[in-house]
Design an enzyme around this catalytic site. Structure first.
Site, PDB file in Angstrom:
ATOM      1  N   CYS A 223      -7.583   1.542  -3.223  1.00 19.20           N
ATOM      2  CA  CYS A 223      -7.092   0.194  -3.487  1.00 19.20           C
ATOM      3  C   CYS A 223      -5.735  -0.068  -2.854  1.00 19.20           C
ATOM      4  O   CYS A 223      -5.246  -1.188  -2.855  1.00 19.20           O
ATOM      5  CB  CYS A 223      -6.995  -0.053  -4.976  1.00 19.20           C
ATOM      6  SG  CYS A 223      -8.599   0.009  -5.758  1.00 19.20           S
TER       7      CYS A 223
ATOM      8  N   ASP B 283      -2.696   1.127  -3.784  1.00 17.05           N
ATOM      9  CA  ASP B 283      -1.490   1.531  -4.504  1.00 17.05           C
ATOM     10  C   ASP B 283      -1.816   2.368  -5.735  1.00 17.05           C
ATOM     11  O   ASP B 283      -2.880   2.232  -6.342  1.00 17.05           O
ATOM     12  CB  ASP B 283      -0.557   0.362  -4.846  1.00 17.05           C
ATOM     13  CG  ASP B 283      -1.287  -0.853  -5.383  1.00 17.05           C
ATOM     14  OD1 ASP B 283      -2.392  -0.675  -5.902  1.00 17.05           O
ATOM     15  OD2 ASP B 283      -0.724  -1.958  -5.285  1.00 17.05           O
TER      16      ASP B 283
ATOM     17  N   CYS C  46       3.123  -0.431  -1.391  1.00 11.56           N
ATOM     18  CA  CYS C  46       3.998  -1.246  -0.555  1.00 11.56           C
ATOM     19  C   CYS C  46       5.401  -1.307  -1.142  1.00 11.56           C
ATOM     20  O   CYS C  46       5.685  -0.734  -2.189  1.00 11.56           O
ATOM     21  CB  CYS C  46       3.410  -2.635  -0.416  1.00 11.56           C
ATOM     22  SG  CYS C  46       3.111  -3.410  -1.996  1.00 11.56           S
TER      23      CYS C  46
ATOM     24  N   CYS D 120       1.647  -5.698  -8.449  1.00 14.79           N
ATOM     25  CA  CYS D 120       2.535  -4.533  -8.469  1.00 14.79           C
ATOM     26  C   CYS D 120       3.193  -4.394  -9.836  1.00 14.79           C
ATOM     27  O   CYS D 120       3.346  -3.294 -10.355  1.00 14.79           O
ATOM     28  CB  CYS D 120       3.628  -4.648  -7.404  1.00 14.79           C
ATOM     29  SG  CYS D 120       2.971  -4.622  -5.733  1.00 14.79           S
TER      30      CYS D 120
END
Lengths: 286, 399
Positions: free
Chosen positions: A35, A37, A62, A106
């Site tokens: 995926c 992360d 990221c 995130c």
């Protein structure tokens, strides 16, 4: 290029609390390499007080994933497990001065890792937790129903796009979009609001008398079409209606507008939607 | 950040100084409309014809009138596709590949909705096509074959000439998107079976907002933009005069420097690539090492994510690009790398360096020196990495 806040940049370039806690009291592992992360959160918890005295992380992801992880560790150190439990993904995003909407997932990953770590601390069996996840909704990113429900609830999400930004669900082949729409509608229904996420099918009216049709066309023009044109300094004049053919003229700014043809098409679309699917609009020019 | 080491030339390029000089008089001085009857406009029309000849020479077109100026590579691509479908209304199939630029890829769902069957040819792990598969799909229902000359992400070159020959034998129109190839590798349309070819100005040191479509004389054609009689009724709209002049000059310069691309630029690219692969462990070269553009290298750094690499390189003044999901705003990594079957552990960490004749060996050396610590730093943060190698200890239950 993403519009990251200075704080996101700072936490990415100089992340705090990177590393490993040997013999951690709690570990939360979430994400996957597929995926894009993944995060390992490790906690040292003081006996008795249940205070988090140290937190460290490792992140594959990221810039904003690394920044969110680092921010999370700073936010929870010094808090008791109970206090830390209350931190939401929005709190993490706020701590960083906000995240681009496409990057909200995130912050959600941070929150998930915290939950997993706390469950681990309390000795809750992860397998058991997994069984409560509900059915798999997004095959591409492996996202389950309960998780989507929770994120929709906590962040008041109303569209599939938002759900994708926050959870990644629906960001791949898109075949689960109807299922996500159902979840959004269900969550809001529980909140007492009736949302219609899915695009409504055009309301094709049953056969009307000529008078009814003319009234409906006039109403649609007055209520749905004219206000938009007036906003752009234009106007519309209804000249005649013959059967299903509607003759109009554009006034003001619209008359000289180079996109008059486009405007005519969108007027036709609106009338087809509201009145009858076979309406044809003709633009009269002076 | 003062000086930028620009290694993102497949995204866009610097406008050549000479190109800019050539354009300048046509902004405030010679601003006439090339379609006008008076000399003031007519002289601009002559300058456009000169640009047309220059572009024709770059791609070896027999007649300059085979060049139609457009607004960009995407417009050229769309023009070719929709022209073919309208010119052959009874043919309901299009053949393309899984590695095309979005200018073609994004048309696929749209075409399918219109009842066109779109065949997307597979690529192997090096990014190459299987011509036997292609041959099996070619038939009298094929309206068009559209296959890029060189891939923008990996630089891999497709055998378009051979493919165009095969299409010609079946009486099928052939288009190629040569946006990345033009100016980097020789193209000779006079000795080719290709019917249509797209190029873009800003990939070869001309400004953004101008492109061209080569259309073989005698080919069936339907215009995409309708209106005035510009471009011999093949592309309506007042010409983007200055940019067209710029594209003409850039084509002339590119033709003069084409050997340099395959010597000087290639040498820099090769050194950059070899040193990175040598100095950084767990790297993968994406694409066919031999069969590709001389300026492009696409390298995957396993177990880290591309956006982080780009942001740290950015801090060092190095501009590159990535096929990772996070840099695109979509959630999945590059469709080109996925089509090639690059594993996810690597696709997310792919970086493309694309050079030009404006780069120097010193710049390549700077990147060679500064990249390995960046990779090491991100791997030290990654839970998939431990003590200088990948670890299998990290296997999250939740994803």
């Amino acid at each position: 290029m993403w519009d990251y806040t200075d704080k996101v940049k700072e936490y990415f370039l100089h992340p705090k609390n990177v590393g490993v806690i040997e013999n951690a009291d709690a570990v939360g592992d979430v994400g996957s390499i597929t995926c894009g992360d993944a995060l390992k959160l490790m906690l040292k918890v003081e006996d008795g007080t249940e205070k988090i005295i140290d937190a460290k992380f490792q992140t594959f992801g990221c810039g904003s994933a690394i920044a969110s992880s680092s921010a999370l560790t700073e936010m929870i150190i010094g808090k008791t497990v109970k206090e830390a439990e209350k931190i939401t993904n929005q709190d993490i995003a706020d701590y960083l001065g906000g995240l681009p909407k496409e990057k909200m997932h995130c912050s959600v990953m941070g929150r998930e890792a915290l939950e997993a770590a706390i469950a681990n601390y309390r000795g809750i069996d992860l397998e058991q937790l997994k069984e409560d996840e509900g059915p798999l909704v997004c095959q591409c990113f492996g996202i389950h129903e309960k998780f989507i429900e929770k994120v929709v609830m906590e962040n008041s999400l109303k569209t599939v796009e938002e759900v994708t930004n926050y959870t990644k669900a629906g960001g791949g082949c898109q075949s689960c979009h109807p299922a996500i729409e159902d979840i959004i509608e269900k969550v809001w229904k529980e909140k007492g609001q009736y949302l219609h996420v899915r695009e409504e099918t055009p309301r094709h009216k049953p056969a009307m008398t000529n008078l009814q049709k003319i009234t409906l066309i006039t109403e649609t023009i007055d209520k749905e079409i004219r206000p938009n044109l007036v906003q752009d300094g234009g106007d519309i004049e209804l000249i005649d209606i013959v059967g299903n053919e509607v003759f109009i003229a554009l006034r003001g700014q619209c008359a000289s507008c180079t996109s008059a043809a486009y405007t005519t098409t969108s007027i036709e679309d609106k009338l087809r939607e509201m009145v009858a699917p076979d309406i044809v609009v003709h633009l009269e020019s002076d | 950040m003062n000086k930028v080491i620009y290694m993102d030339n497949n995204a866009t390029t610097k406008v050549d100084e000479e190109v800019f000089e050539e354009m300048k008089p046509y902004f405030t001085g010679l601003y006439g409309n090339p379609s006008s009857m008076h000399t003031f406009g007519g002289q601009v029309g002559k300058k456009i014809d000169e640009a047309r000849e220059r572009v024709a020479r770059l791609i070896g077109a027999k007649y300059s009138t085979e060049i139609i100026f457009t607004s960009c590579g995407t417009e050229s691509d769309s023009t070719a596709v929709f022209s073919a479908l309208q010119a052959y209304p009874d043919r309901k199939e299009i053949i393309t590949t899984r590695a095309e630029h979005p200018a073609i890829m994004s048309l696929v769902p749209h075409l399918e909705k219109q009842g066109i069957a779109v065949i997307q040819l597979k690529v192997d792990k090096y990014g190459n096509l299987d011509l036997n598969e292609y041959g099996r799909y070619l038939n009298e229902d094929t309206a068009l074959v559209t296959v890029m000359t060189a891939n923008n992400e990996t630089g891999v070159i497709f055998p378009v000439e051979k493919m165009a020959q095969m299409a010609k034998e079946k009486g099928v129109l052939f288009h190629t998107d040569a946006v990345q190839a033009a100016g980097k590798v020789p193209i000779n349309m006079n000795d080719s079976a290709v019917d249509m070819l797209s190029i873009s100005g800003h990939k070869l040191h001309a400004p953004k907002g101008v492109g061209a479509l080569y259309l073989r004389r005698g080919s069936r054609f339907r215009p995409f933009l309708k209106g005035g009689h510009q471009e011999r009724n093949r592309r309506a709209g007042t010409e983007n005069v200055t940019s067209i002049i710029g594209l003409g000059k850039a084509a002339e310069i590119a033709q003069a420097h084409i050997d340099e691309e395959n010597t000087v630029v290639k040498e820099m690219r090769d050194r950059l690539e070899e040193e990175i692969l040598k100095r950084v462990p767990r790297t993968i070269l994406n694409g066919d090492k031999k069969n590709r553009l001389p300026n492009t290298t696409n390298i995957s750094f396993e177990f880290i994510e591309g956006e982080g690499i780009l942001l740290l390189l950015n801090e060092l003044g190095i501009a590159a690009s990535s096929g990772s999901a996070c840099t695109s705003g979509s959630l999945e990594p590059s469709h080109v790398l996925r089509a090639m079957g690059v594993p996810f552990t690597a696709a997310h960490g792919s970086i493309r360096f694309s050079l030009s004749r404006y780069n120097t060996m010193e710049e390549a050396d700077y990147v060679i020196e500064n990249l390995p610590p960046v990779i090491e730093r991100l791997r030290s943060i990654s839970p998939y990495w431990k003590d200088g190698r990948p670890t299998l200890e990290f296997e999250p239950q939740f994803n």
